[in-house]
Every structure is written in structure tokens, then in C-alpha cells.
Write an enzyme that holds these catalytic residues in place. Structure first.
Site, PDB file in Angstrom:
ATOM      1  N   ASP A  85      -6.396  -7.289   3.930  1.00 11.19           N
ATOM      2  CA  ASP A  85      -7.269  -6.611   3.445  1.00 11.19           C
ATOM      3  C   ASP A  85      -8.073  -7.751   2.633  1.00 11.19           C
ATOM      4  O   ASP A  85      -9.348  -7.907   2.866  1.00 11.19           O
ATOM      5  CB  ASP A  85      -6.953  -5.649   2.121  1.00 11.19           C
ATOM      6  CG  ASP A  85      -7.784  -5.195   1.396  1.00 11.19           C
ATOM      7  OD1 ASP A  85      -8.595  -4.660   2.138  1.00 11.19           O
ATOM      8  OD2 ASP A  85      -7.825  -4.963   0.205  1.00 11.19           O
ATOM      9  N   ASP A 145      -2.397 -18.492   0.195  1.00 12.09           N
ATOM     10  CA  ASP A 145      -3.389 -19.096  -0.717  1.00 12.09           C
ATOM     11  C   ASP A 145      -4.110 -20.243   0.014  1.00 12.09           C
ATOM     12  O   ASP A 145      -5.067 -20.211  -0.040  1.00 12.09           O
ATOM     13  CB  ASP A 145      -2.755 -19.544  -1.878  1.00 12.09           C
ATOM     14  CG  ASP A 145      -1.445 -20.385  -1.750  1.00 12.09           C
ATOM     15  OD1 ASP A 145      -0.724 -20.210  -0.594  1.00 12.09           O
ATOM     16  OD2 ASP A 145      -0.663 -21.066  -2.607  1.00 12.09           O
ATOM     17  N   ASP A 178     -11.980  -9.431   4.270  1.00  8.94           N
ATOM     18  CA  ASP A 178     -13.138  -9.403   3.584  1.00  8.94           C
ATOM     19  C   ASP A 178     -13.693 -11.095   3.518  1.00  8.94           C
ATOM     20  O   ASP A 178     -14.947 -11.234   3.606  1.00  8.94           O
ATOM     21  CB  ASP A 178     -13.167  -9.180   2.209  1.00  8.94           C
ATOM     22  CG  ASP A 178     -13.449  -7.626   1.923  1.00  8.94           C
ATOM     23  OD1 ASP A 178     -13.063  -6.867   3.083  1.00  8.94           O
ATOM     24  OD2 ASP A 178     -13.677  -6.994   0.953  1.00  8.94           O
ATOM     25  N   LYS A 233       3.946 -15.506   2.421  1.00 13.56           N
ATOM     26  CA  LYS A 233       4.027 -16.193   1.029  1.00 13.56           C
ATOM     27  C   LYS A 233       5.688 -16.370   1.073  1.00 13.56           C
ATOM     28  O   LYS A 233       6.338 -15.866   0.223  1.00 13.56           O
ATOM     29  CB  LYS A 233       3.489 -15.303  -0.032  1.00 13.56           C
ATOM     30  CG  LYS A 233       3.621 -15.844  -1.274  1.00 13.56           C
ATOM     31  CD  LYS A 233       2.437 -17.138  -1.281  1.00 13.56           C
ATOM     32  CE  LYS A 233       2.518 -17.758  -2.799  1.00 13.56           C
ATOM     33  NZ  LYS A 233       1.793 -18.859  -3.114  1.00 13.56           N
ATOM     34  N   TYR A 260       0.914  -1.215  -0.044  1.00 14.09           N
ATOM     35  CA  TYR A 260       0.179  -0.051  -0.034  1.00 14.09           C
ATOM     36  C   TYR A 260       0.759   1.213  -0.012  1.00 14.09           C
ATOM     37  O   TYR A 260       0.565   2.397  -0.650  1.00 14.09           O
ATOM     38  CB  TYR A 260      -0.834   0.105   1.319  1.00 14.09           C
ATOM     39  CG  TYR A 260      -2.058  -0.837   1.096  1.00 14.09           C
ATOM     40  CD1 TYR A 260      -2.055  -2.255   0.769  1.00 14.09           C
ATOM     41  CD2 TYR A 260      -3.338  -0.278   1.158  1.00 14.09           C
ATOM     42  CE1 TYR A 260      -3.364  -2.837   0.491  1.00 14.09           C
ATOM     43  CE2 TYR A 260      -4.612  -0.790   0.735  1.00 14.09           C
ATOM     44  CZ  TYR A 260      -4.412  -1.982   0.651  1.00 14.09           C
ATOM     45  OH  TYR A 260      -5.751  -3.023   0.442  1.00 14.09           O
TER      46      TYR A 260
END
Ligand code: IPM
Ligand code: MG
Length: 368
Positions: free
Chosen positions: A252, A228, A256, A196, A145
Site C-alpha cells: 500500500d 525501509d 503510492d 522486514k 488489514y
């Protein structure tokens, strides 16, 4: 009587109507628990642009700086004026700017599926176990970001190269890891760190640092998961998670996803915390959902995420734990007694009553 100064930035879309209900509930706690909330409204987002041609008007920033915490609604209306430069759009110019300005590096998103709302969860009942209860701890001021360089280069011939950079330093990872471990200690003492590390340098550093910080918390069981797989495990077996620790972008996305499991994005509050000063922590509290322009102004929005965000504010910024718990149990009570906004309503549920934003706020405030 102790007084707390709050900047109330309702913003766009459903922001103002859910903010109104949260303030209603806060006023009820004020009466019951004997403290004073000095709440100052200020425009932000498109409301800020309309007011002062800036998504974060100077007066608003000023009010925030003079406050003990910020209660935020939501900003951004994708269909309004696409000609405004991306740096000036509310998401970047107001939300990300405030996160950076106030050093709000720790974002807490508690997802809870009450048993009674199991119909609102997209997963089959047997996957919901005894109810889903996950805290997503998202790093909020680092990663892609904010990392530099961040730009789009013109390569000529109609081609461009867009660059976002994922950057994390040891101290940035350490401080968010401490927040996550401390949160886990107050819960079921299990922390899943998401990364990751099989591909990204950032992931390798993240895993090393989190593991090292974990040595200070021998009572918390730490495991690591690739992002993942984490996304998949949320769907397959969400009950395995207690606290999930994520860098900014992974958090983020996964928050959700987790929110959907909690029945509705309209139920998910969040706290964004900066440094602690004495016994007060400057914090920024907002529902995790967006402006929902399609239902704005129609008395349809679920105000619970905003109301629970106000409860998080009382707890994390002011240490008003009893008042926070009173709000949370009033929400629980309202749900258990069948109050449903459209997002959590099912015609098949016996005793459920479909109501609007205002009536939901009234019901919760009345219980407080
Ligand atoms: C969130 C939102 C924001 C984010 C957007 C609106 C910039 O999706 O708070 O999760 O990406 O952080
Ligand atoms: Mg998001």
C-alpha cells in the site's frame, strides 16, 4: 459474438466522471475488436449509503457476483458524516469487503513514467534513467488489514489499546509469489521481494517462502530488500526495480510512493485478481488514486488511471490482449500529442495542451 459481463461501480468523488470516460473508451474497443461488453452500473460507497444505507448495497454485491469482472471507481469521502461507525464506512464496508469476498489476493500496480512526462516526476532527470517502469505486486487479502485480533480495547481512565495483527501463512505467501515471478518472466526478469525480516516473524517467513518459490523460476533474478531501504531506493535509484513483491501494507505504502514517480497518481491503474477459472480470471480493476473530492465534478480529474484499469481488465480477465494494447497505445498517443490534464500539465512544456476529463477521454477513444 463473445459477451463479457462487467459490473461498473463508479463510487464517489471523481469516480463517476472518470468511469464515464473509461466506458467511452471500452465502447470504442468493442466496436473495433468485435466483442460485446454488457456493462451494469451499480452504486457503491457513499453513493451506496445514499441509495440503500449501505456502502455495499445487496443489489450491488449481487450484480458483482453475476459479473465476469468489476470495474471500480473509488470510494470514501473523509469529510462526510464522521458519525458513521468505522466498520460501515466505504473503505472497509465496500472496498475491503469486496477484496475479501472475491478472494482478490493479487494486486498489480504498474508504474510507468513515459519519457515525455519526465517533468511530472518529482525526481531529478538524471535519476529517471531511460524511464521508470516498475510493477508493484501487492498481497491484498492478508497481513495487518485483515489479521485477527483487530480491535480497540478500553483500558479505562480515557486510555485505549488498539490492536492490529500481521498474519501470513505459507500458502498465502506462495500464491502471491507465483504471481510476482510469472509477471517478472513477462518483463525484465527481475524480482525484488520486500520484507522486514530483521524485525518481523512475518518478514522471516516471507523471505523463506519467496526464496523457495523462486527455485521454480530460475530465469528470474530474485533479491530481497528491507522495506525501509526499499522506500529509500525508490527515491535514489528507481530504475533498479522491475517487479517489487510486497505484503499488503508495505505494498500500500510503496505503491503510492512509486505512483508519484510515474508522474501522477491519476495515471496509475491497478488490477486485483482472484483465482483463475478456465481461461477467465475474476478481477477487480480500479485506479490507485482516491476520490479526490476537492476536484470532483469539475472536469479536472485525469481519467487515464481508470482507462488503463479498463485495459488491464480486458487483458487479465478476458485475455483480450489486442484490445488492451490498443487502449494503452491510445493513451500513449494522447500523451505524446500533448493532451494534458492539470496533474501532468506544465506551462513550460512546448506543445502541451491543458484539457479536461471529458476531452482526455474523447481523445483516447478517438485514437482507439
Ligand atoms: C489502496 C487504498 C486502500 C488501501 C484504502 C482506501 C482502504 O489506499 O487501494 O491503496 O489501503 O488498500
Ligand atoms: Mg493505498
Amino acid at each position: 459474438m463473445k459477451t463479457y459481463n462487467i459490473a461498473a461501480l463508479a463510487g464517489d468523488g471523481i469516480g463517476p466522471e472518470v468511469m464515464r470516460e473509461a466506458i467511452k473508451v471500452l465502447r470504442a474497443t468493442e466496436k473495433r475488436f468485435q466483442f460485446k461488453l454488457n456493462i451494469t452500473d451499480a452504486p457503491v460507497g457513499w453513493a451506496g449509503i445514499d441509495f440503500a444505507k449501505k456502502a455495499l448495497p445487496d443489489v450491488t454485491l449481487d450484480i458483482c457476483k453475476k459479473s465476469d469482472s468489476i470495474l471500480f471507481g473509488s470510494v470514501g469521502l473523509p469529510d462526510r458524516d464522521p458519525t458513521i461507525p468505522k466498520e460501515e464506512r466505504p473503505e472497509r464496508a465496500a472496498l475491503l469487503r469486496l477484496r475479501k469476498e472475491f478472494g482478490l489476493f493479487a494486486n498489480l500496480r504498474p508504474v510507468k513514467l513515459p519519457k515525455i512526462l519526465s517533468h511530472a516526476c518529482p525526481l531529478a532527470k538524471e535519476r529517471q534513467g531511460d524511464g521508470i517502469d516498475i510493477l508493484v505486486v501487492r498481497e491484498l487479502t492478508g497481513g495487518m488489514y485483515f489479521g485477527q485480533p483487530k480491535k480497540t480495547e478500553d483500558l479505562g481512565g480515557g486510555n485505549f489499546r488498539a490492536i492490529d495483527t500481521m498474519v501470513y501463512t505459507t500458502p498465502e505467501i506462495e500464491r502471491i509469489a507465483h504471481v510476482a515471478f510469472k509477471a517478472a518472466q513477462l518483463r525484465r526478469k527481475k524480482l525484488t521481494s520486500i520484507d522486514k525480516a530483521n524485525v518481523l516473524e512475518n518478514g522471516i517467513l516471507w523471505r523463506e517462502v519467496v526464496t523457495r518459490v523462486g527455485k521454480n523460476y530460475p530465469d528470474v533474478a530474485l533479491d530481497h530488500m528491507f522495506v525501509d531501504n526499499g522506500a529509500m531506493q525508490l527515491m535514489l535509484k528507481p530504475t533498479q526495480f522491475d517487479v517489487m513483491l510486497c505484503e499488503n501494507m508495505f505494498g500500500d505504502i510503496l505503491s503510492d510512493e512509486a505512483a508519484a514517480l510515474g508522474g501522477s497518481l491519476g495515471m496509475l491503474p491497478s488490477a486485483s485478481l482472484g483465482a483463475t477459472n478456465g481461461n477467465q480470471t475474476f478481477g477487480f480493476y480500479e485506479p490507485a488514486g482516491g476520490t479526490a473530492p476537492d476536484i470532483a465534478g469539475k472536469d479536472l480529474a485525469n481519467p487515464i488511471a481508470q482507462i488503463l484499469s479498463a485495459a488491464l481488465m480486458l487483458r487479465h480477465s478476458f485475455g483480450l490482449n489486442d484490445a488492451a494494447a490498443a487502449i494503452e497505445s491510445a493513451v500513449q498517443h494522447a500523451i505524446e500529442s500533448g493532451h494534458r490534464t492539470g496533474d501532468i500539465y506544465s506551462a513550460h512544456e512546448a506543445g502541451a495542451k491543458r484539457i479536461g476529463t471529458r476531452a482526455m477521454g474523447d481523445a483516447i477513444a478517438a485514437v482507439v
